[in-house]
Design a protein around this motif. Structure first.
Motif, PDB file in Angstrom:
ATOM      1  N   LEU A 173      25.532 -65.902  13.692  1.00 54.97           N
ATOM      2  CA  LEU A 173      25.495 -64.501  14.001  1.00 54.97           C
ATOM      3  C   LEU A 173      26.524 -63.918  12.903  1.00 54.97           C
ATOM      4  O   LEU A 173      27.773 -64.438  12.741  1.00 54.97           O
ATOM      5  CB  LEU A 173      26.131 -64.144  15.438  1.00 54.97           C
ATOM      6  CG  LEU A 173      26.203 -62.913  15.606  1.00 54.97           C
ATOM      7  CD1 LEU A 173      24.633 -62.037  15.724  1.00 54.97           C
ATOM      8  CD2 LEU A 173      26.726 -62.498  17.129  1.00 54.97           C
ATOM      9  N   GLN A 177      17.023 -65.796  15.181  1.00 59.99           N
ATOM     10  CA  GLN A 177      18.351 -65.378  14.968  1.00 59.99           C
ATOM     11  C   GLN A 177      18.516 -63.894  15.371  1.00 59.99           C
ATOM     12  O   GLN A 177      17.839 -62.993  14.473  1.00 59.99           O
ATOM     13  CB  GLN A 177      19.037 -65.640  13.538  1.00 59.99           C
ATOM     14  CG  GLN A 177      20.513 -65.066  13.447  1.00 59.99           C
ATOM     15  CD  GLN A 177      21.525 -65.349  14.473  1.00 59.99           C
ATOM     16  OE1 GLN A 177      21.719 -66.489  14.695  1.00 59.99           O
ATOM     17  NE2 GLN A 177      22.071 -64.154  15.121  1.00 59.99           N
ATOM     18  N   LYS A 222      21.889 -71.808  13.249  1.00 54.72           N
ATOM     19  CA  LYS A 222      21.906 -70.549  12.749  1.00 54.72           C
ATOM     20  C   LYS A 222      23.436 -69.794  13.348  1.00 54.72           C
ATOM     21  O   LYS A 222      23.934 -70.335  14.357  1.00 54.72           O
ATOM     22  CB  LYS A 222      20.755 -69.818  13.582  1.00 54.72           C
ATOM     23  CG  LYS A 222      20.744 -69.804  15.044  1.00 54.72           C
ATOM     24  CD  LYS A 222      19.540 -69.216  15.780  1.00 54.72           C
ATOM     25  CE  LYS A 222      19.394 -69.427  17.349  1.00 54.72           C
ATOM     26  NZ  LYS A 222      18.291 -68.492  17.833  1.00 54.72           N
TER      27      LYS A 222
END
Length: 199
Positions: free
Chosen positions: A144, A123, A142
């Protein structure tokens, strides 16, 4: 309806030596508290204060004009979920139906760990690694910044914070060490199992 900053589900020193009391105090009392304060002000101004935070997250994610509400609301929610994703004496392997589902959907627990470590390590910048249930299938994802599975229509089972403030005081730039420690010594599999059972 003010969204309250929940207390940690354990003492500040409870996760030592893996996460220090200094990190928990800074992370919970400063970062998490700021998201909650900002969220409450923004939803009040937008007339959304009476709606559950999960509903506001879904609505604001689709509306660029409400980016501030989404970012603060999702981060407030993410952190509450993250604290519960850990426990003193955590880690190890899950048991029961969740363990069976992990083996079925990932091939093995080791394969799950491999995918989870990769999600956290790759990430770029700030974000989160998740174990989610997506249309009946377990997946590692994952996200952001503040994004979370609720906004994507998935059911989160557990999460790991990979923003630097989650680990930098204890691990500096060694994010992979933090990730390995999270898996081996901190994960609260009972919490993940409860979320899986309720899904």
């Amino acid at each position: 309806m003010t969204y309250e900053l929940p207390p940690l589900p354990y003492d500040y020193k409870a996760l030592e030596p893996y996460i220090s009391s200094g990190t928990l105090e800074f992370h919970h009392d400063k970062h998490h508290a700021a998201y909650v304060t900002n969220y409450n002000k923004l939803v009040q101004d937008a007339g959304l204060a009476e709606h559950p935070i999960e509903e506001v997250i879904k609505v604001s994610f689709k509306d660029p004009s409400k980016a501030g509400i989404f970012n603060n609301g999702a981060q407030a929610w993410n952190h509450t979920f993250y604290w519960s994703s850990m426990k003193p004496g955590g880690g190890g392997t899950p048991t029961g139906p969740l363990a069976d589902k992990i083996n079925a959907d990932f091939g093995s627990f080791d394969k799950f760990k491999e995918e989870f470590k990769a999600a956290g390590a790759t990430q770029f910048g700030s974000g989160w690694a998740w174990l989610v249930l997506d249309n009946g299938t377990l997946k590692v994802t994952k996200t952001l910044n503040a994004e979370n599975p609720i906004a994507q229509g998935q059911t989160p089972l557990l999460t790991m914070d990979v923003w630097e403030h989650a680990y930098y005081l204890d691990y500096q730039n060694k994010r992979p060490d933090y990730i390995a420690t999270f898996l081996d010594n901190l994960i609260n599999w009972e919490f993940a199992t409860a979320n899986f059972t309720a899904a």
